[in-house]
Scaffold this motif. Sequence first.
Motif, PDB file in Angstrom:
ATOM      1  N   MET A 164       0.867  -1.171   0.000  1.00 20.48           N
ATOM      2  CA  MET A 164       0.000   0.000   0.000  1.00 20.48           C
ATOM      3  C   MET A 164       0.907   1.225   0.000  1.00 20.48           C
ATOM      4  O   MET A 164       2.016   1.173   0.552  1.00 20.48           O
ATOM      5  N   SER A 165       0.446   2.303  -0.610  1.00 19.91           N
ATOM      6  CA  SER A 165       1.268   3.503  -0.702  1.00 19.91           C
ATOM      7  C   SER A 165       0.470   4.741  -0.326  1.00 19.91           C
ATOM      8  O   SER A 165      -0.764   4.735  -0.377  1.00 19.91           O
ATOM      9  N   LEU A 166       1.192   5.770   0.051  1.00 17.10           N
ATOM     10  CA  LEU A 166       0.598   7.079   0.307  1.00 17.10           C
ATOM     11  C   LEU A 166       1.484   8.119  -0.378  1.00 17.10           C
ATOM     12  O   LEU A 166       2.602   8.372   0.066  1.00 17.10           O
ATOM     13  N   GLN A 167       0.983   8.673  -1.467  1.00 18.34           N
ATOM     14  CA  GLN A 167       1.698   9.741  -2.167  1.00 18.34           C
ATOM     15  C   GLN A 167       1.314  11.064  -1.518  1.00 18.34           C
ATOM     16  O   GLN A 167       0.128  11.417  -1.471  1.00 18.34           O
ATOM     17  N   MET A 168       2.309  11.781  -1.027  1.00 22.41           N
ATOM     18  CA  MET A 168       2.062  13.020  -0.316  1.00 22.41           C
ATOM     19  C   MET A 168       2.693  14.174  -1.091  1.00 22.41           C
ATOM     20  O   MET A 168       3.916  14.216  -1.241  1.00 22.41           O
ATOM     21  N   ASN A 169       1.870  15.065  -1.578  1.00 23.75           N
ATOM     22  CA  ASN A 169       2.327  16.229  -2.331  1.00 23.75           C
ATOM     23  C   ASN A 169       2.008  17.510  -1.570  1.00 23.75           C
ATOM     24  O   ASN A 169       1.182  17.512  -0.650  1.00 23.75           O
ATOM     25  N   SER A 170       2.639  18.578  -1.974  1.00 29.00           N
ATOM     26  CA  SER A 170       2.400  19.896  -1.365  1.00 29.00           C
ATOM     27  C   SER A 170       2.462  19.801   0.160  1.00 29.00           C
ATOM     28  O   SER A 170       1.586  20.306   0.868  1.00 29.00           O
ATOM     29  N   LEU A 171       3.506  19.187   0.655  1.00 32.03           N
ATOM     30  CA  LEU A 171       3.624  18.953   2.086  1.00 32.03           C
ATOM     31  C   LEU A 171       3.766  20.257   2.860  1.00 32.03           C
ATOM     32  O   LEU A 171       4.370  21.232   2.375  1.00 32.03           O
ATOM     33  N   LYS A 172       3.202  20.251   4.056  1.00 32.85           N
ATOM     34  CA  LYS A 172       3.224  21.416   4.931  1.00 32.85           C
ATOM     35  C   LYS A 172       3.904  21.046   6.252  1.00 32.85           C
ATOM     36  O   LYS A 172       3.909  19.869   6.629  1.00 32.85           O
ATOM     37  N   PRO A 173       4.432  22.015   6.966  1.00 28.61           N
ATOM     38  CA  PRO A 173       5.052  21.704   8.263  1.00 28.61           C
ATOM     39  C   PRO A 173       4.095  20.968   9.208  1.00 28.61           C
ATOM     40  O   PRO A 173       4.538  20.117   9.992  1.00 28.61           O
ATOM     41  N   GLU A 174       2.820  21.262   9.121  1.00 24.22           N
ATOM     42  CA  GLU A 174       1.845  20.600   9.994  1.00 24.22           C
ATOM     43  C   GLU A 174       1.609  19.137   9.621  1.00 24.22           C
ATOM     44  O   GLU A 174       0.897  18.423  10.335  1.00 24.22           O
ATOM     45  N   ASP A 175       2.196  18.669   8.525  1.00 24.81           N
ATOM     46  CA  ASP A 175       2.137  17.252   8.180  1.00 24.81           C
ATOM     47  C   ASP A 175       3.210  16.450   8.913  1.00 24.81           C
ATOM     48  O   ASP A 175       3.230  15.214   8.830  1.00 24.81           O
ATOM     49  N   THR A 176       4.094  17.136   9.605  1.00 22.74           N
ATOM     50  CA  THR A 176       5.149  16.462  10.354  1.00 22.74           C
ATOM     51  C   THR A 176       4.558  15.541  11.416  1.00 22.74           C
ATOM     52  O   THR A 176       3.749  15.969  12.243  1.00 22.74           O
ATOM     53  N   ALA A 177       4.936  14.269  11.364  1.00 28.09           N
ATOM     54  CA  ALA A 177       4.383  13.276  12.278  1.00 28.09           C
ATOM     55  C   ALA A 177       5.038  11.934  12.002  1.00 28.09           C
ATOM     56  O   ALA A 177       5.744  11.768  11.001  1.00 28.09           O
ATOM     57  N   VAL A 178       4.774  10.987  12.883  1.00 22.19           N
ATOM     58  CA  VAL A 178       5.081   9.590  12.599  1.00 22.19           C
ATOM     59  C   VAL A 178       3.861   9.017  11.895  1.00 22.19           C
ATOM     60  O   VAL A 178       2.732   9.133  12.405  1.00 22.19           O
ATOM     61  N   TYR A 179       4.073   8.406  10.752  1.00 23.13           N
ATOM     62  CA  TYR A 179       2.985   7.857   9.952  1.00 23.13           C
ATOM     63  C   TYR A 179       2.950   6.331  10.115  1.00 23.13           C
ATOM     64  O   TYR A 179       3.978   5.660   9.993  1.00 23.13           O
ATOM     65  N   TYR A 180       1.747   5.830  10.376  1.00 26.12           N
ATOM     66  CA  TYR A 180       1.536   4.401  10.597  1.00 26.12           C
ATOM     67  C   TYR A 180       0.616   3.821   9.538  1.00 26.12           C
ATOM     68  O   TYR A 180      -0.405   4.440   9.199  1.00 26.12           O
ATOM     69  N   CYS A 181       0.942   2.635   9.058  1.00 28.31           N
ATOM     70  CA  CYS A 181      -0.029   1.931   8.233  1.00 28.31           C
ATOM     71  C   CYS A 181      -0.732   0.900   9.106  1.00 28.31           C
ATOM     72  O   CYS A 181      -0.188   0.421  10.105  1.00 28.31           O
ATOM     73  N   ALA A 182      -1.962   0.581   8.727  1.00 31.57           N
ATOM     74  CA  ALA A 182      -2.779  -0.320   9.519  1.00 31.57           C
ATOM     75  C   ALA A 182      -3.632  -1.179   8.600  1.00 31.57           C
ATOM     76  O   ALA A 182      -3.986  -0.753   7.490  1.00 31.57           O
ATOM     77  N   ALA A 183      -3.991  -2.367   9.083  1.00 35.32           N
ATOM     78  CA  ALA A 183      -4.787  -3.300   8.298  1.00 35.32           C
ATOM     79  C   ALA A 183      -5.967  -3.810   9.108  1.00 35.32           C
ATOM     80  O   ALA A 183      -5.872  -3.987  10.328  1.00 35.32           O
ATOM     81  N   ARG A 184      -7.067  -4.025   8.422  1.00 40.28           N
ATOM     82  CA  ARG A 184      -8.272  -4.582   9.037  1.00 40.28           C
ATOM     83  C   ARG A 184      -8.433  -6.027   8.598  1.00 40.28           C
ATOM     84  O   ARG A 184      -8.026  -6.402   7.497  1.00 40.28           O
ATOM     85  N   ARG A 185      -9.117  -6.802   9.415  1.00 38.40           N
ATOM     86  CA  ARG A 185      -9.469  -8.171   9.031  1.00 38.40           C
ATOM     87  C   ARG A 185     -10.826  -8.194   8.354  1.00 38.40           C
ATOM     88  O   ARG A 185     -11.625  -9.093   8.559  1.00 38.40           O
ATOM     89  N   SER A 186     -11.109  -7.190   7.559  1.00 42.94           N
ATOM     90  CA  SER A 186     -12.384  -7.146   6.853  1.00 42.94           C
ATOM     91  C   SER A 186     -12.268  -6.263   5.629  1.00 42.94           C
ATOM     92  O   SER A 186     -11.277  -5.555   5.451  1.00 42.94           O
ATOM     93  N   PHE A 187     -13.288  -6.304   4.784  1.00 42.50           N
ATOM     94  CA  PHE A 187     -13.242  -5.633   3.493  1.00 42.50           C
ATOM     95  C   PHE A 187     -13.342  -4.104   3.537  1.00 42.50           C
ATOM     96  O   PHE A 187     -12.585  -3.424   2.839  1.00 42.50           O
ATOM     97  N   PRO A 188     -14.334  -3.562   4.235  1.00 36.66           N
ATOM     98  CA  PRO A 188     -14.588  -2.129   4.073  1.00 36.66           C
ATOM     99  C   PRO A 188     -13.548  -1.253   4.763  1.00 36.66           C
ATOM    100  O   PRO A 188     -12.987  -1.617   5.801  1.00 36.66           O
ATOM    101  N   SER A 189     -13.340  -0.097   4.186  1.00 34.48           N
ATOM    102  CA  SER A 189     -12.418   0.862   4.765  1.00 34.48           C
ATOM    103  C   SER A 189     -13.046   1.497   6.000  1.00 34.48           C
ATOM    104  O   SER A 189     -14.254   1.436   6.208  1.00 34.48           O
ATOM    105  N   SER A 190     -12.203   2.138   6.818  1.00 32.12           N
ATOM    106  CA  SER A 190     -12.688   2.764   8.041  1.00 32.12           C
ATOM    107  C   SER A 190     -11.783   3.918   8.430  1.00 32.12           C
ATOM    108  O   SER A 190     -10.573   3.864   8.225  1.00 32.12           O
TER     109      SER A 190
END
Length: 124
Positions: free
Chosen positions: A79-105
């Motif tokens: 899975m990917s996250l393309q991040m454009n036009s980044l701002k200082p407020e985007d500064t953070a630790v980014y986590y990916c996560a997975a569900r044991r089911s189909f729909p997004s949340s």
Amino acid sequence: QVQLRESGGGLVQAGGSLRLSCAVTAGTFSTSAMGWFRQAPGREREFVATINWSGEFTNYADSVKGRFTISRDNAKNTMSLQMNSLKPEDTAVYYCAARRSFPSSMSERNYDYWGQGTQVTVSS
């Protein structure tokens, strides 16, 4: 055992771009909804983006809508996250996560597996 590993974080100037990746081992990636969350210093973890099992449906936090794009490759278990036009407020630790089911949340309580996180720092 399902494992998620993020990569692609780093330091970038405001206005720049980064692409985060999440590699998933074990489990049934192709039937799992996925998401990205982030946590800035002194703040609670917050929702960034989510994608359903097929990639057909996506949803974004208002703060990143129009700048970030979530995608997935079920053949490669990534899975990917393309991040454009980044701002200082985007500064953070980014986590990916997975569900044991189909729909997004948008709720982190609905996710069963988490990566260790990758640091994104945007300088002004």
